[in-house]
Design an enzyme around this catalytic site. Structure first.
Site, PDB file in Angstrom:
ATOM      1  N   ASP A 131       0.827  -1.203   0.000  1.00  0.00           N
ATOM      2  CA  ASP A 131       0.000   0.000   0.000  1.00  0.00           C
ATOM      3  C   ASP A 131       0.865   1.257   0.000  1.00  0.00           C
ATOM      4  OD1 ASP A 131      -2.314  -1.529   0.102  1.00  0.00           O
ATOM      5  OD2 ASP A 131      -2.349  -1.550   2.298  1.00  0.00           O
TER       6      ASP A 131
ATOM      7  N   TYR B 289       7.160 -10.217   6.566  1.00  0.00           N
ATOM      8  CA  TYR B 289       6.933  -8.794   6.786  1.00  0.00           C
ATOM      9  C   TYR B 289       7.464  -8.400   8.161  1.00  0.00           C
ATOM     10  CZ  TYR B 289       3.749  -8.104   2.805  1.00  0.00           C
ATOM     11  OH  TYR B 289       3.212  -7.976   1.552  1.00  0.00           O
TER      12      TYR B 289
END
Length: 248
Positions: free
Chosen positions: A52, A110
């Site tokens: 994003d 992540y």
């Protein structure tokens, strides 16, 4: 026709995300433009996923097809000459023409970074989430253990996530404090939109005492997004690595 796999690092602060979109400049758009300058032909990148706006990557993987017979080092050094300082190609490898960056991935890693201090840090504002309240790491560790395994993560995804199934496998969630910096490392087979950010937000809320550690187990059994924690800011999230079977 050759298939080239790239490993890419970028600071996502200035971009509208990885994927090309109408509302702003995307990382994909910038790299495709640089490759076109290098190769003299249009290039379409297929990536290992999307990040994003404001999210970073230390190891995004993308692939493209080309007719050019350049040495692999040219795809690294040549492309980097046309890229801005906040994007760089780290590595290039030739792969089988059927290589699928998303479908062939077996795990993604992540990292979410929290700056846990009463005083904000201007130097860390684009790479971490500033949380003033002292966080209870013991409670966060207890909560994180509930994420491991295959579960329905519907409570941990964005409301506009269009994925058909919200069931995902998480292999590990590790939380480490180093001074005022807390890192939350999440490794799994794949992730829903905003999933790691909602997981991080929920863990931080548990660290603040808003929820008990067992609330994570309840959310996995009762998929209600409204009962989970906040969506952590994009700036603290970084895609560290995408792993493929051939890499193991």
């Amino acid at each position: 026709m050759r298939a080239i796999r790239l490993t890419i690092e970028y600071d996502g602060t200035a971009y509208a995300g990885w994927q090309i979109q109408p509302n702003g400049l995307a990382v994909q758009q910038v790299i495709e433009g640089a490759l076109q300058q290098l190769l003299g032909e249009a290039v379409s990148l297929r990536s290992s996923g999307r990040t994003d706006a404001g999210v970073h990557a230390a190891g995004m993987v993308a692939a493209f097809a080309t007719t050019r017979q350049l040495p692999l080092i040219a795809f690294v050094e040549g492309t980097n000459r046309f890229l801005p300082p906040d994007i760089v190609i780290l590595d290039a490898a030739e792969v089988a023409p059927g290589f699928r960056p998303i479908a062939d991935a077996v795990a993604k890693h992540y990292r979410y970074t929290v700056y846990n201090s009463t005083v904000r840090s201007p130097l860390r504002r684009f790479m971490s989430w500033h949380v003033r309240e002292r966080l209870d790491l013991e409670a966060m560790h207890a909560a994180a253990a509930h994420f491991v395994g295959r579960h329905d993560f519907a409570a941990f995804r964005a409301s506009n996530c269009a994925t058909k199934t919200s069931v995902r496998r998480i292999d590990a969630v590790d939380i480490v404090r180093d001074g005022e910096t807390i890192t939350i490392d999440v490794i799994g087979e794949g992730f829903l939109k905003n999933m790691v950010r909602v997981m991080a937000g929920t863990l931080v809320d548990i660290g603040k005492g808003r929820f008990a550690p067992e609330h994570v187990a309840w959310l996995l059994a009762n998929p209600d997004r409204k009962k989970a924690g906040v969506t952590a800011p994009a700036c603290g999230l970084c895609l560290i690595k995408v792993t493929y079977r051939d890499d193991i």
